[in-house]
Write an enzyme that holds these catalytic residues in place. Sequence first.
Site, short mmCIF file in Angstrom:
data_model
loop_
_atom_site.label_atom_id
_atom_site.label_comp_id
_atom_site.label_asym_id
_atom_site.label_seq_id
_atom_site.Cartn_x
_atom_site.Cartn_y
_atom_site.Cartn_z
N GLY A 11 0.86 -1.20 0.00
CA GLY A 11 0.00 0.00 0.00
C GLY A 11 0.88 1.23 0.00
O GLY A 11 2.09 1.15 0.25
N GLY A 54 2.72 3.72 1.42
CA GLY A 54 3.20 3.97 2.78
C GLY A 54 3.61 5.40 3.01
O GLY A 54 3.58 5.91 4.12
N ARG A 55 4.01 6.05 1.91
CA ARG A 55 4.48 7.44 2.06
C ARG A 55 3.97 8.30 0.91
O ARG A 55 4.65 9.22 0.46
CB ARG A 55 5.99 7.48 2.11
CG ARG A 55 6.66 6.84 0.92
CD ARG A 55 8.08 7.31 0.83
NE ARG A 55 8.81 6.53 -0.15
CZ ARG A 55 10.05 6.80 -0.49
NH1 ARG A 55 10.67 7.80 0.06
NH2 ARG A 55 10.67 6.06 -1.38
N LYS A 82 4.38 12.17 -3.22
CA LYS A 82 5.25 11.14 -2.64
C LYS A 82 6.11 11.79 -1.57
O LYS A 82 6.76 12.81 -1.85
CB LYS A 82 6.12 10.56 -3.76
CG LYS A 82 6.93 9.35 -3.37
CD LYS A 82 7.44 8.65 -4.63
CE LYS A 82 8.40 7.54 -4.31
NZ LYS A 82 8.85 6.85 -5.50
N ASP A 123 8.65 6.07 8.07
CA ASP A 123 8.33 7.44 8.49
C ASP A 123 7.46 8.19 7.48
O ASP A 123 7.04 9.32 7.73
CB ASP A 123 9.62 8.23 8.78
CG ASP A 123 10.53 8.31 7.56
OD1 ASP A 123 10.10 7.91 6.46
OD2 ASP A 123 11.67 8.79 7.71
N GLY A 124 7.22 7.57 6.32
CA GLY A 124 6.33 8.21 5.33
C GLY A 124 6.97 9.38 4.61
O GLY A 124 6.31 10.10 3.88
N ARG A 182 -1.50 -1.03 -10.20
CA ARG A 182 -0.31 -1.87 -10.43
C ARG A 182 -0.73 -3.34 -10.54
O ARG A 182 -1.84 -3.69 -10.13
CB ARG A 182 0.62 -1.76 -9.21
CG ARG A 182 0.92 -0.35 -8.80
CD ARG A 182 0.97 -0.19 -7.27
NE ARG A 182 1.04 1.22 -6.87
CZ ARG A 182 2.16 1.89 -6.69
NH1 ARG A 182 3.30 1.27 -6.78
NH2 ARG A 182 2.15 3.16 -6.39
N ASP A 237 4.63 -4.71 -7.48
CA ASP A 237 3.98 -3.45 -7.08
C ASP A 237 4.55 -2.26 -7.85
O ASP A 237 4.01 -1.17 -7.77
CB ASP A 237 4.13 -3.22 -5.56
CG ASP A 237 5.58 -3.26 -5.12
OD1 ASP A 237 6.21 -4.31 -5.31
OD2 ASP A 237 6.08 -2.26 -4.59
P1 AMP Z 1 9.19 0.94 -3.18
O1 AMP Z 1 10.44 0.18 -2.88
O2 AMP Z 1 9.39 2.43 -3.35
O3 AMP Z 1 8.41 0.36 -4.30
O4 AMP Z 1 8.31 0.82 -1.88
C1 AMP Z 1 7.82 -0.39 -1.40
C2 AMP Z 1 6.82 -0.17 -0.31
O5 AMP Z 1 7.42 0.47 0.82
C3 AMP Z 1 5.63 0.71 -0.69
O6 AMP Z 1 4.51 0.18 -0.06
C4 AMP Z 1 6.01 2.05 -0.11
O7 AMP Z 1 4.87 2.85 0.14
C5 AMP Z 1 6.72 1.66 1.17
N1 AMP Z 1 7.67 2.67 1.65
C6 AMP Z 1 8.84 3.01 1.08
N2 AMP Z 1 9.47 3.97 1.81
C7 AMP Z 1 8.67 4.26 2.86
C8 AMP Z 1 8.75 5.17 3.97
N3 AMP Z 1 9.80 5.99 4.13
N4 AMP Z 1 7.73 5.17 4.85
C9 AMP Z 1 6.67 4.37 4.68
N5 AMP Z 1 6.54 3.50 3.67
C10 AMP Z 1 7.52 3.43 2.76
MG MG Z 2 6.83 0.96 -5.29
#
Ligand code: AMP
Ligand code: MG
Length: 483
Positions: free
Chosen positions: A90, A92-93, A113, A125-126, A183, A251
């Site tokens: 989902g 996350g940030r 983002k 930390d989002g 996705r 994803d």
């Molecule tokens: P990604 O590697 O960018 O495709 O991210 C994979 C998952 O990790 C996704 O669900 C993102 O929303 C979550 N995510 C990545 N970085 C963060 C963060 N700093 N805080 C919260 N969720 C994150």
């Molecule tokens: Mg991603």
Amino acid sequence: MTSPLSFGFNFNNSYLTLPKDFYTQQTINKFRAPQNIIFNQELAQTLELNISELEQEGFIIANGNKLPQNAQPISQAYCGHQFSHFVKLGDGRAVLLGEHVTSNTSRFDIHLKGSGPTVYARGGDGLAAMGPMLREYLISEALHGLGIPTTRSLGVMSTGDPVFRETALPGAMLIRVAQSHIRVGTFEYAATLEKSLLQNFSDYVIKRHFPALINEEVRYEKLLQAVIHNQARLIAQWMCVGFIHGVMNTDNMSIPGESIDFGPCAFMNRYHPATVFSSIDRHGRYAYQNQPIIGQWNLTRFAETILPLLSDDIEVAKEKTLEHLGSFKQIYTQQWLQIMRHKIGFLTASDDDLGLIEDLLSMMETHQADFTLTFRHLNEPDLLDPGMTSSEAFHQWALKRNQRIPEHQQQQSQQLMEKSNPFVIPRNHLVEESLEQATQGNINPFYDLVEAIKNPFSQPKDSYYLKPSSKEFEQTFKTFCGT
Ligand code: AMP
Ligand code: MG
């Protein structure tokens, strides 16, 4: 609270018509002192947005207390196979501010983002650091300039707050524009719900992205075919500019077929099929040469999600998907071959082309020739790798290739090559240098690099942007997910 400003966004949020299982309403962090770092005027114009409002006040979008009028921020639920392991994820940030509809009824997700943690943050930390957000801006705009489908970047804003990774880094937010953020992983999530919800969601996707299929009797099968086709073409386009996505988890594979999620991606300089830059990809799962295979693997995960919609008889459903998945390789090869023919100046097709292109790539590998410039300068051997051009193998190859271009086609062939072979890619050393400078407060090298990658098929005024990264640099160069 909403701002009195709309910024020209004409929001119409169709995702909110889906059952609540698919998203969660979300707030955005209130950051201390947001500021615009870079703003994409050309994209804002295409989207019919209010350029002066965005330029002067756009940074207030990064202030959770003042959202643009009619924004209804949500975070989207999805799952994904990450390095082959299934995970519930989902946004996350990130949040979807809304869907902006232009006067010709084109619909674009406007996505933030780095806007703060959501219910899907899983302890994260989002937030996002400035370097990775500028990187996404640069690479997505580079792909766009190269004519490759991609999500785009409307701007990056600094938040004024630090983000803590290994060290404290300046925080930032990216405004991402996409056909949608649906996705393969969103389907994997839908498949965990009741069949009626999966069907509802699939119909929504068909209506939004493949409206010509709405009345098809076998619309889910046609959906599968369309998604396979778009991905095969996209990956072929990546391969033909030496682009390595770096983290092709399910994803990070978009259903409308755009390049999405620019974490550890990079462009290859010296040609080597096993090239991998990502620090977390220890076994080279997402290496350059594996991208088509991984594409097919991800599409198999997609096909599995819609099996219940293809037939009530699971064996029949499986048979149907296998047939379509089996066509991936052929579609991919056709697309790749067609682009490669244009890159070496062939106006027509011949059975020998595949062998001829493979021979060139094999020589490029032996001599570690620069992928981009070898194609660009193919008609100017003096500018190519001297080790390669002085070899007997290259001499024989050039004779064969030249025989395929009759004299009356030469001018047209040259024009085709100029349209098919970029001068400029974002060279790894330049990207790193510009991001390092930006993080330290000097944004100018980044602005200059963005200008250089915008028109990659024109010779840049400054040859600085043409020079490949050094061999030593590439051998140690690593990219990071930027989380
Ligand atoms: P990604 O590697 O960018 O495709 O991210 C994979 C998952 O990790 C996704 O669900 C993102 O929303 C979550 N995510 C990545 N970085 C963060 C963060 N700093 N805080 C919260 N969720 C994150
Ligand atoms: Mg991603």
